[in-house]
Enzyme design. Structure first.
Site, PDB file in Angstrom:
ATOM      1  N   ASP A  82       0.870  -1.166   0.000  1.00 19.87           N
ATOM      2  CA  ASP A  82       0.000   0.000   0.000  1.00 19.87           C
ATOM      3  C   ASP A  82       0.913   1.224   0.000  1.00 19.87           C
ATOM      4  O   ASP A  82       2.094   1.129   0.313  1.00 19.87           O
ATOM      5  CB  ASP A  82      -0.863  -0.067   1.268  1.00 19.87           C
ATOM      6  CG  ASP A  82      -2.087   0.824   1.152  1.00 19.87           C
ATOM      7  OD1 ASP A  82      -2.201   1.535   0.145  1.00 19.87           O
ATOM      8  OD2 ASP A  82      -2.913   0.788   2.072  1.00 19.87           O
TER       9      ASP A  82
ATOM     10  N   CYS B 271     -17.224 -21.438  19.789  1.00 21.60           N
ATOM     11  CA  CYS B 271     -16.451 -21.601  18.572  1.00 21.60           C
ATOM     12  C   CYS B 271     -15.506 -22.774  18.742  1.00 21.60           C
ATOM     13  O   CYS B 271     -14.875 -22.932  19.781  1.00 21.60           O
ATOM     14  CB  CYS B 271     -15.672 -20.318  18.291  1.00 21.60           C
ATOM     15  SG  CYS B 271     -14.700 -20.449  16.784  1.00 21.60           S
TER      16      CYS B 271
END
Lengths: 639, 639
Positions: free
Chosen positions: A88, A273
């Site tokens: 970036d 989870c």
């Protein structure tokens, strides 16, 4: 560079070839802070299977130590990452902090010097609150910088960012003006504030307007989109790449990503989870970890949640069911539902990329399913391409599909009185001859209807009136009669008109017609005209496969580009012997061709070479360098 | 025996106490074939955490070896399972094979002899295709057998199966007639064919009619429901227990359960699961396993998928958001969507169990969200309990919530002209005074509306007309005026009427009224009448907490049972000093009390003991032996 392997509307599974390896899309690139590795780049590659990552060249350049190491060792060594490294440019830092101390020239040069595989232009971040003229002015600067970057890129690929704030026309213009530049991947930029503020309806407009302008042969990257919740919708709209800094940033704030939203650890009431990062943990043990260990565990959980969703998206694309996944996911937040509803405003563009048929049944998941392009297409083709076979119509209510089987006795009765049976379906009116084509027969609706569907059924009657029937009756008031009709002919002709248009159908259906039917089901298999086998009907979607003989008649009678793909000279020998048409050899193409549509491959003089199914639409065929444009079924033989 | 820990409408987290341990509900009991363990009972307990399982006493009894071992060692040793063992009776075998070679008496006695913790009656499986009279006759037999079983059960708990095919009145009758029998858990039977044929709309009717008849203090078991896809909806409707033979049966057929459906291994295009059973596997390696290993792996995957969904359901109940989970899940198949729509037909029963408010915001996930009882309740209370403060109404379109903040200036302007501002919202008309109560302020809708919502907004105008306003205007045509109004008083009074009824509100709002407001938000905090603090407004849901002084006025002015819970004598000293009211000490209760409603605890003579919030509705308070009926906030002090 970029090739489509499978598609589902605008969504695509692709291969993006870079000098550092091939990236399978849709893909997410985790963002790695060059100063702190919450999860190491090597783990990202080996444990999670990420083939590419993003790091920030501006941050590296700003640190003397990192800058020197990056320039001497190269990024891959610095990060210890064996895959593709994208960088970036500092644009996001300018959004966050107002400005950056680097020029576009400097940062492009720097990205090259550290061995970035994909460097990013220092574009100007267009904020959602900017005025239109402010935005337009900044796009000019972005385009200039992008053009410069593309001209000096050498071996580095260039990411050319589409900007334009929330102005669809500016987004499309910006994207279109980048078509002629030598750019490798197109991030859609300036969207993080929209996502942070749940402005998903506007995000839909931004993505679609960018897609309209962009060249389809380049991957599209939705900059800053890393929440699993949004991925299926973004892929449905044609985004191929994503990135996520949030997996680590959220983890540092004790925020856990799930497919249905983000939860603060302190607000959670239980941990449910079983991902490899969470397994063995309860909410209590997770909270009790040291800050560093907890951050690492949550970051790994977040990455598993992302990779799980990407794998699921891939599976749904392969199954041709991505609409259904996106429709489920968009129930997680009302603003996502709003985004799904927003698709209704982009029906024309979506329809252009919608395949003619799919393998599985279409599931109706709510009123938003009406935004699926199949509804629009059926309605339009019915208006334009359906021609009544009788002057009288008998209307039947919605029932089990295919209607011809459900109403077998009733249909026979009214037909023998000279009426065309028409079912008032959730798709609109369905004349009996069309009841087996996709998605009319291959769809499932709930037993209890909604107001939108009721309105559509009601409206079906007026659509039928427009067809000019002299008499329209309710199914209960039919009396017996004895007119002659030919259900096989009428079905075959109605489907051929629906699929190829009335003119082409008329050309094919001439002389003595015969129909080969299935012994078991009675369904049409082959259509024979004057002894020539012109069409075969597919049992799965009720539509025709075109045969060479049928195609020749279409060529002879319907002039122009209709359903043609023009093949360049060097490919003629191969295509005419039955090999597929590759994108690189497509010279021209009918813009009305849809994915999975039957098409005619012809040479520059319009002479038939082969018949087959289009995999891509015109714009795609002409843009891509690699990949199959037409899957050829039959060639005309040596020419 | 059974106690509610948390509730969300009909859904509940409960504790079911048996001699072999406590079962936390909602719970699924895996079905174990006594002859083949695909996954061993010990693994079910230790790896997956299952506290209970089901095995089939009829199969054990039919095998000489198993029968002898079960009778000598007992079931727990035979299966090597340290938890609760429930047994099935052979009814399902009679459904599958036509008949069984055992009587009810024999199989009950046998279940006792092998140490089953929960034995099941040999009920008669009512097939969905049976006529009503056939069904009714068979229910008589089932009831007789159930009564017999309950009378001889000794230490064994008894599962009394509700039958009735697809006839809601027979289901309710069967359930109601079991109320007086000594039964411990109620399976809803005969539903497997409905689930196999995706007849989920009828399943909704079956569950709700059974729930209507059953005593609420007994857990309800949906027999044969084991697909994760259906669990959230079934829990939403008040089912507490489930069982699954499919996890193993599907595995043997290479069928893999996911939350969005069941997939055949051979049809799958990729494996995208990271559960502990699948991790490390690709589709190819899974297919390459030996038949036995593959069956075991898929069975374990299926169990993980089930336990994951149950954990998620638990979390959503704790968050008060189970409606939202069920609404997401029901998008997986159009027939499930039909089931969700079917809830619209059961609004009255659902509303009775719907809490007055919830902690979080309500998410609108589609037109089906309109079936949520909050919509119905708002509309009804508005009709019955809202009394206009002016003769003129000014109508505003839907906007940001709370409306009073969004329209601050406009509201002031029209109020000063003597108009009541009324917003035409997706819930119906909202007078300004009510704009902060749950769920009007605490809800999120997508920006793009649907036809159902548009119709509701349109209809809001006629609802406002029924209120007898002399003048109704559009917000744009208001002229300035200068009438006196008191927005704090009007808001407080409108909310008090909405919550307690007009009569009770009138009793509380007498004499000189003062309002303590928040310095930051200007919102009402406390309501003072003649110097007495009678009510406190909660910032979260905009509704009142009742104070002793307010309660005393209600007692004095509104006779009868209105909002009262009558406490038995032995609990009086505790309750009056501020301890909670437990179910065992509730003598009577107003049937109009909803969960989370403010209530008055009184003695047998109607004297006030305490104020607090009801956790349960009347039928539940009177049925349960354990658990809190009223969370007391304040007692009147020693009596």
């Amino acid at each position: 560079m970029f090739e489509i392997i499978r598609r589902d509307g605008l969504a695509r599974i692709g291969k993006f070839t870079t000098r550092a390896g091939v990236l399978e899309t849709p893909a997410l690139l985790p963002v790695v802070n060059p100063k702190i590795f919450t999860v190491t780049p090597r783990e990202l590659h080996e444990e999670f299977g990420f083939e590419a990552l993003i790091t920030n060249s501006y941050i590296i350049r700003s640190s003397e130590d990192l800058r020197k190491r990056a320039q001497s060792e190269g990024l891959r060594t610095l990060l210890d990452f064996p895959g593709i490294v994208m960088t970036d440019s500092g644009t996001f830092q300018s959004h966050m902090y107002g400005e950056v101390e680097v020029t576009n020239e400097e940062i492009i040069e720097f990205q090259k010097s550290i061995g970035s595989d994909i460097g990013t232009v220092l574009d100007i971040f267009t904020e959602p609150f900017w005025t239109k003229s402010e935005t337009a002015a900044s796009i000019d600067v972005t385009l200039e910088r992008t053009e410069y970057a593309a001209s000096v890129k050498d071996e580095m690929m260039i990411a050319g960012v589409v900007q334009g704030s929330v102005y669809p026309d500016l987004r499309e213009m910006c994207a279109r003006r980048m078509r002629s530049m030598d750019i490798d991947v197109h991030p859609i930029g300036g969207v993080v504030p929209l996502m942070e503020q749940y402005r998903y309806e506007e995000l839909v407009d931004v993505i679609i307007s960018s897609k309209k302008g962009l060249s389809p042969d380049r991957p599209v990257h939705l900059f800053g989109a890393g929440h699993p919740m949004i991925l299926s919708l973004a892929v449905l709209l044609g985004c191929d790449m994503f990135d996520s800094a949030s997996y680590a940033k959220f983890a540092r704030d004790d925020r856990i990503m799930f497919i249905d939203g983000t939860y603060r650890l302190e607000d959670m009431l239980s941990l449910d989870c079983k991902c490899p990062a969470c397994i063995g943990h309860t909410l209590e043990t997770l909270k009790a970890l040291s800050k560093d260990e907890r951050t690492r565990t949550i970051a790994r959980h977040n990455l598993y949640e992302i990779t799980k969703e990407l794998a699921l998206i891939r599976r749904y694309i392969l199954e041709g069911r991505l609409w259904e996944l996106a429709e489920q996911r968009c129930r997680a937040h009302p603003e996502l539902l709003g985004a799904l509803r927003k698709l209704g405003e982009h029906g024309e563009f979506l329809e252009r990329h919608e395949p003619l048929s799919r393998d599985g049944a279409m599931f109706y998941t709510g009123t938003e399913t009406r935004n699926r392009p199949v509804f629009r297409r059926y309605r339009e083709r019915l208006k334009e391409r359906y021609i009544p076979f009788t002057r009288k119509a008998a209307l039947f209510p919605e029932a089990g599909r295919p209607y011809g089987r459900h109403y077998a006795e009733d249909f026979r009765r009214v037909r023998s009185s000279g009426f065309t049976p028409v079912v008032l379906s959730p798709f609109g009116p369905v004349p009996a001859e069309l009841d087996e084509i996709y998605p009319l027969a291959q769809s499932l609706f709930p037993g209890i209807t909604d107001a939108e569907t009721d309105a559509c059924v009601k409206d079906a009657v007026s659509l039928i009136r427009e067809k000019g029937y002299e008499e329209i009756i309710d199914m209960n008031s039919v009396t017996d009669g004895n007119e002659i009709f030919d259900p096989l002919l009428e079905r075959a002709l109605a489907v051929a008109r629906y699929q190829f248009g009335a003119e082409a159908a008329a050309a094919m259906f001439s002389g003595r017609m015969e129909f080969v039917t299935s012994r078991n089901t009675g369904k049409i298999r082959n259509v024979i005209s004057n002894g020539e086998h012109i069409l075969s009907m597919r049992a799965g979607d009720g539509l025709f496969s075109l045969r060479i003989e049928g195609a020749e008649r279409m060529i002879a009678s319907v002039p122009g580009e209709h359903m043609r793909v023009v093949v360049s000279d060097d490919a003629i020998p191969f295509v005419s012997e039955g090999r597929n048409v590759f994108c690189a050899f497509v010279k021209e193409c009918d813009p009305e061709i849809r994915p999975m549509e039957e098409v005619l491959a012809v040479n520059g003089n319009g002479k038939l070479l082969a018949v087959g199914r289009a995999m891509l639409v015109r714009d795609e065929m002409l843009s891509f360098k690699k990949g199959i444009a037409v899957k050829v079924r039959d060639g005309v033989g040596k020419v």
